[in-house]
Design a protein around this motif. Structure first.
Motif, PDB file in Angstrom:
ATOM      1  N   PHE A   6      15.388  20.454   9.403  1.00 10.40           N
ATOM      2  CA  PHE A   6      14.095  19.836   9.129  1.00 10.40           C
ATOM      3  C   PHE A   6      13.580  20.174   7.734  1.00 10.40           C
ATOM      4  O   PHE A   6      12.815  19.395   7.156  1.00 10.40           O
ATOM      5  N   ALA A   7      13.990  21.282   7.163  1.00 13.50           N
ATOM      6  CA  ALA A   7      13.616  21.568   5.775  1.00 13.50           C
ATOM      7  C   ALA A   7      14.278  20.554   4.843  1.00 13.50           C
ATOM      8  O   ALA A   7      13.655  20.090   3.877  1.00 13.50           O
ATOM      9  N   LEU A   8      15.517  20.191   5.140  1.00  8.83           N
ATOM     10  CA  LEU A   8      16.187  19.165   4.332  1.00  8.83           C
ATOM     11  C   LEU A   8      15.522  17.800   4.493  1.00  8.83           C
ATOM     12  O   LEU A   8      15.335  17.068   3.515  1.00  8.83           O
ATOM     13  N   VAL A   9      15.138  17.460   5.722  1.00  8.30           N
ATOM     14  CA  VAL A   9      14.454  16.185   5.958  1.00  8.30           C
ATOM     15  C   VAL A   9      13.107  16.182   5.238  1.00  8.30           C
ATOM     16  O   VAL A   9      12.728  15.185   4.607  1.00  8.30           O
ATOM     17  N   TRP A  10      12.391  17.292   5.295  1.00  9.72           N
ATOM     18  CA  TRP A  10      11.082  17.374   4.635  1.00  9.72           C
ATOM     19  C   TRP A  10      11.240  17.309   3.124  1.00  9.72           C
ATOM     20  O   TRP A  10      10.425  16.691   2.422  1.00  9.72           O
ATOM     21  N   ALA A  11      12.281  17.945   2.596  1.00  3.10           N
ATOM     22  CA  ALA A  11      12.537  17.882   1.154  1.00  3.10           C
ATOM     23  C   ALA A  11      12.809  16.441   0.733  1.00  3.10           C
ATOM     24  O   ALA A  11      12.338  16.001  -0.327  1.00  3.10           O
ATOM     25  N   TYR A  12      13.526  15.700   1.553  1.00  3.13           N
ATOM     26  CA  TYR A  12      13.775  14.299   1.236  1.00  3.13           C
ATOM     27  C   TYR A  12      12.471  13.492   1.292  1.00  3.13           C
ATOM     28  O   TYR A  12      12.232  12.635   0.443  1.00  3.13           O
ATOM     29  N   ALA A  13      11.619  13.766   2.280  1.00  4.31           N
ATOM     30  CA  ALA A  13      10.337  13.063   2.371  1.00  4.31           C
ATOM     31  C   ALA A  13       9.480  13.364   1.140  1.00  4.31           C
ATOM     32  O   ALA A  13       8.813  12.466   0.603  1.00  4.31           O
ATOM     33  N   LEU A  14       9.491  14.612   0.664  1.00  8.85           N
ATOM     34  CA  LEU A  14       8.745  14.953  -0.544  1.00  8.85           C
ATOM     35  C   LEU A  14       9.321  14.236  -1.761  1.00  8.85           C
ATOM     36  O   LEU A  14       8.572  13.793  -2.648  1.00  8.85           O
ATOM     37  N   HIS A  15      10.648  14.103  -1.802  1.00 10.21           N
ATOM     38  CA  HIS A  15      11.281  13.379  -2.898  1.00 10.21           C
ATOM     39  C   HIS A  15      10.859  11.906  -2.893  1.00 10.21           C
ATOM     40  O   HIS A  15      10.516  11.351  -3.939  1.00 10.21           O
ATOM     41  N   VAL A  16      10.879  11.278  -1.728  1.00 11.13           N
ATOM     42  CA  VAL A  16      10.475   9.883  -1.621  1.00 11.13           C
ATOM     43  C   VAL A  16       9.014   9.730  -2.019  1.00 11.13           C
ATOM     44  O   VAL A  16       8.644   8.798  -2.727  1.00 11.13           O
ATOM     45  N   ARG A  17       8.180  10.662  -1.608  1.00 10.39           N
ATOM     46  CA  ARG A  17       6.760  10.625  -1.977  1.00 10.39           C
ATOM     47  C   ARG A  17       6.586  10.690  -3.482  1.00 10.39           C
ATOM     48  O   ARG A  17       5.808   9.948  -4.072  1.00 10.39           O
ATOM     49  N   ARG A  18       7.344  11.581  -4.123  1.00 12.02           N
ATOM     50  CA  ARG A  18       7.244  11.717  -5.566  1.00 12.02           C
ATOM     51  C   ARG A  18       7.732  10.466  -6.290  1.00 12.02           C
ATOM     52  O   ARG A  18       7.135  10.025  -7.275  1.00 12.02           O
ATOM     53  N   VAL A  19       8.792   9.837  -5.761  1.00 12.23           N
ATOM     54  CA  VAL A  19       9.316   8.637  -6.399  1.00 12.23           C
ATOM     55  C   VAL A  19       8.331   7.475  -6.248  1.00 12.23           C
ATOM     56  O   VAL A  19       8.095   6.729  -7.195  1.00 12.23           O
ATOM     57  N   ILE A  20       7.753   7.321  -5.066  1.00 11.35           N
ATOM     58  CA  ILE A  20       6.863   6.188  -4.815  1.00 11.35           C
ATOM     59  C   ILE A  20       5.512   6.362  -5.493  1.00 11.35           C
ATOM     60  O   ILE A  20       5.008   5.446  -6.145  1.00 11.35           O
ATOM     61  N   LEU A  21       4.925   7.530  -5.366  1.00 17.13           N
ATOM     62  CA  LEU A  21       3.576   7.726  -5.894  1.00 17.13           C
ATOM     63  C   LEU A  21       3.560   8.236  -7.331  1.00 17.13           C
ATOM     64  O   LEU A  21       2.542   8.159  -7.998  1.00 17.13           O
ATOM     65  N   GLY A  22       4.668   8.760  -7.769  1.00 19.79           N
ATOM     66  CA  GLY A  22       4.760   9.231  -9.155  1.00 19.79           C
ATOM     67  C   GLY A  22       4.338  10.633  -9.368  1.00 19.79           C
ATOM     68  O   GLY A  22       3.908  11.415  -8.696  1.00 19.79           O
ATOM     69  N   ASN A  77       0.852  -1.173   0.000  1.00 21.08           N
ATOM     70  CA  ASN A  77       0.000   0.000   0.000  1.00 21.08           C
ATOM     71  C   ASN A  77       0.899   1.238   0.000  1.00 21.08           C
ATOM     72  O   ASN A  77       1.225   1.766   1.049  1.00 21.08           O
ATOM     73  N   PRO A  78       1.313   1.712  -1.171  1.00 20.89           N
ATOM     74  CA  PRO A  78       2.245   2.835  -1.217  1.00 20.89           C
ATOM     75  C   PRO A  78       1.689   4.120  -0.609  1.00 20.89           C
ATOM     76  O   PRO A  78       2.437   4.876   0.002  1.00 20.89           O
ATOM     77  N   ASP A  79       0.379   4.354  -0.747  1.00 22.82           N
ATOM     78  CA  ASP A  79      -0.210   5.558  -0.152  1.00 22.82           C
ATOM     79  C   ASP A  79      -0.040   5.561   1.362  1.00 22.82           C
ATOM     80  O   ASP A  79       0.324   6.576   1.959  1.00 22.82           O
ATOM     81  N   LYS A  80      -0.304   4.430   1.975  1.00 20.87           N
ATOM     82  CA  LYS A  80      -0.187   4.321   3.425  1.00 20.87           C
ATOM     83  C   LYS A  80       1.272   4.469   3.871  1.00 20.87           C
ATOM     84  O   LYS A  80       1.554   5.100   4.896  1.00 20.87           O
ATOM     85  N   ALA A  81       2.191   3.914   3.106  1.00 21.84           N
ATOM     86  CA  ALA A  81       3.612   4.029   3.447  1.00 21.84           C
ATOM     87  C   ALA A  81       4.072   5.481   3.391  1.00 21.84           C
ATOM     88  O   ALA A  81       4.801   5.954   4.273  1.00 21.84           O
ATOM     89  N   VAL A  82       3.626   6.201   2.382  1.00 19.57           N
ATOM     90  CA  VAL A  82       4.021   7.603   2.239  1.00 19.57           C
ATOM     91  C   VAL A  82       3.379   8.449   3.333  1.00 19.57           C
ATOM     92  O   VAL A  82       4.012   9.349   3.884  1.00 19.57           O
ATOM     93  N   ARG A  83       2.131   8.153   3.665  1.00 19.66           N
ATOM     94  CA  ARG A  83       1.487   8.873   4.778  1.00 19.66           C
ATOM     95  C   ARG A  83       2.236   8.632   6.075  1.00 19.66           C
ATOM     96  O   ARG A  83       2.419   9.547   6.888  1.00 19.66           O
ATOM     97  N   GLY A  84       2.688   7.402   6.284  1.00 19.92           N
ATOM     98  CA  GLY A  84       3.466   7.090   7.481  1.00 19.92           C
ATOM     99  C   GLY A  84       4.776   7.844   7.522  1.00 19.92           C
ATOM    100  O   GLY A  84       5.220   8.292   8.583  1.00 19.92           O
ATOM    101  N   LEU A  85       5.408   7.998   6.368  1.00 18.31           N
ATOM    102  CA  LEU A  85       6.646   8.771   6.296  1.00 18.31           C
ATOM    103  C   LEU A  85       6.392  10.224   6.681  1.00 18.31           C
ATOM    104  O   LEU A  85       7.136  10.805   7.478  1.00 18.31           O
ATOM    105  N   GLY A  86       5.344  10.816   6.130  1.00 18.08           N
ATOM    106  CA  GLY A  86       5.025  12.209   6.454  1.00 18.08           C
ATOM    107  C   GLY A  86       4.654  12.391   7.907  1.00 18.08           C
ATOM    108  O   GLY A  86       5.104  13.332   8.568  1.00 18.08           O
ATOM    109  N   ALA A  87       3.829  11.473   8.432  1.00 14.21           N
ATOM    110  CA  ALA A  87       3.418  11.576   9.839  1.00 14.21           C
ATOM    111  C   ALA A  87       4.610  11.364  10.767  1.00 14.21           C
ATOM    112  O   ALA A  87       4.742  12.063  11.773  1.00 14.21           O
ATOM    113  N   GLY A  88       5.469  10.436  10.431  1.00 12.34           N
ATOM    114  CA  GLY A  88       6.655  10.201  11.251  1.00 12.34           C
ATOM    115  C   GLY A  88       7.589  11.390  11.251  1.00 12.34           C
ATOM    116  O   GLY A  88       8.162  11.751  12.291  1.00 12.34           O
TER     117      GLY A  88
END
Length: 159
Positions: free
Chosen positions: A143-159, A54-65
Motif C-alpha cells: 500500500f505504500a507503493l500504491v500511495w506513492a503512485y497516487a501521489l505521483h498522479v496527483r503531482r502530474v495532474i495538479l502540478g 475537474n482535475p481536483d475532484k478526480a484526484v480527490r476520488g483517486l485518494g479516497a478510492g
C-alpha cells in the motif's frame, strides 16, 4: 464553406499528391496537429492542462478510492492472516481495525489539503505495525507503493 478548412490527419489524409505549395508552405495555423504540435491553443504560461473537466475532484476520488480499498483489504486480511500466518495477537488485530477506521475517515476528508499528508502517515503506521506481524509489513509495503503512485498522479495532474 463558412468555417475554416481543416486538412485531414493520419488515416483520413488522402493518398494523392500534396496540394500546390506543399506542406512546407502552409502557415502554422493551417498545419494539422501532430505529435510535434499540440492540438488547440496552449494556455497562458505554457502549462498544459490534464484534459479532465475537474482535475481536483478526480484526484480527490483517486485518494479516497485508495484509502477505501486499503481499509477493505485490511479488514478482509484479518482472517487469512490468522489462519495462514498463525499467531496474530490482539494488539495486531486492534492495529488493523484502527488503521482501517482511520483509512475510512480519511477517505471522506480528501477535500482537505492535509489529508494527503495524513495518508502518508497511515502508510508509515502500517509499515510500523509490521513489528506486530510480518504480514502487516508486507501489506504496508504494497500500500505504500500504491500511495506513492497516487501521489505521483496527483503531482502530474495538479502540478
Amino acid at each position: 464553406m463558412t468555417g475554416p478548412q481543416q486538412r485531414p490527419t493520419g488515416a483520413e489524409q488522402p493518398a494523392g499528391p500534396e496540394p500546390a505549395g506543399g506542406p512546407e508552405q502552409t502557415s502554422g495555423a493551417e498545419r494539422p496537429a501532430g505529435p510535434e504540435q499540440p492540438a488547440g491553443p496552449e494556455p497562458a504560461g505554457g502549462v498544459r492542462r490534464s484534459g479532465l473537466r475537474n482535475p481536483d475532484k478526480a484526484v480527490r476520488g483517486l485518494g479516497a478510492g485508495t484509502m477505501s480499498l486499503e481499509a477493505l483489504v485490511l479488514l478482509l486480511a484479518i482472517q487469512p492472516i490468522r489462519v495462514v500466518g498463525g499467531d496474530l495477537s490482539g494488539a495486531a488485530i486492534g492495529a488493523i481495525v484502527a488503521l482501517a477506521v482511520a483509512c475510512v475517515v480519511l477517505a471522506g476528508m480528501m477535500r482537505r489539503p492535509w489529508a494527503w499528508h495524513a495518508g502518508t502517515v497511515i502508510q508509515g503506521l502500517l509499515l510500523l505495525s509490521g513489528l506486530l506481524h510480518w504480514s502487516l509489513f508486507a501489506l504496508g509495503v504494497m500500500f505504500a507503493l500504491v500511495w506513492a503512485y497516487a501521489l505521483h498522479v496527483r503531482r502530474v495532474i495538479l502540478g
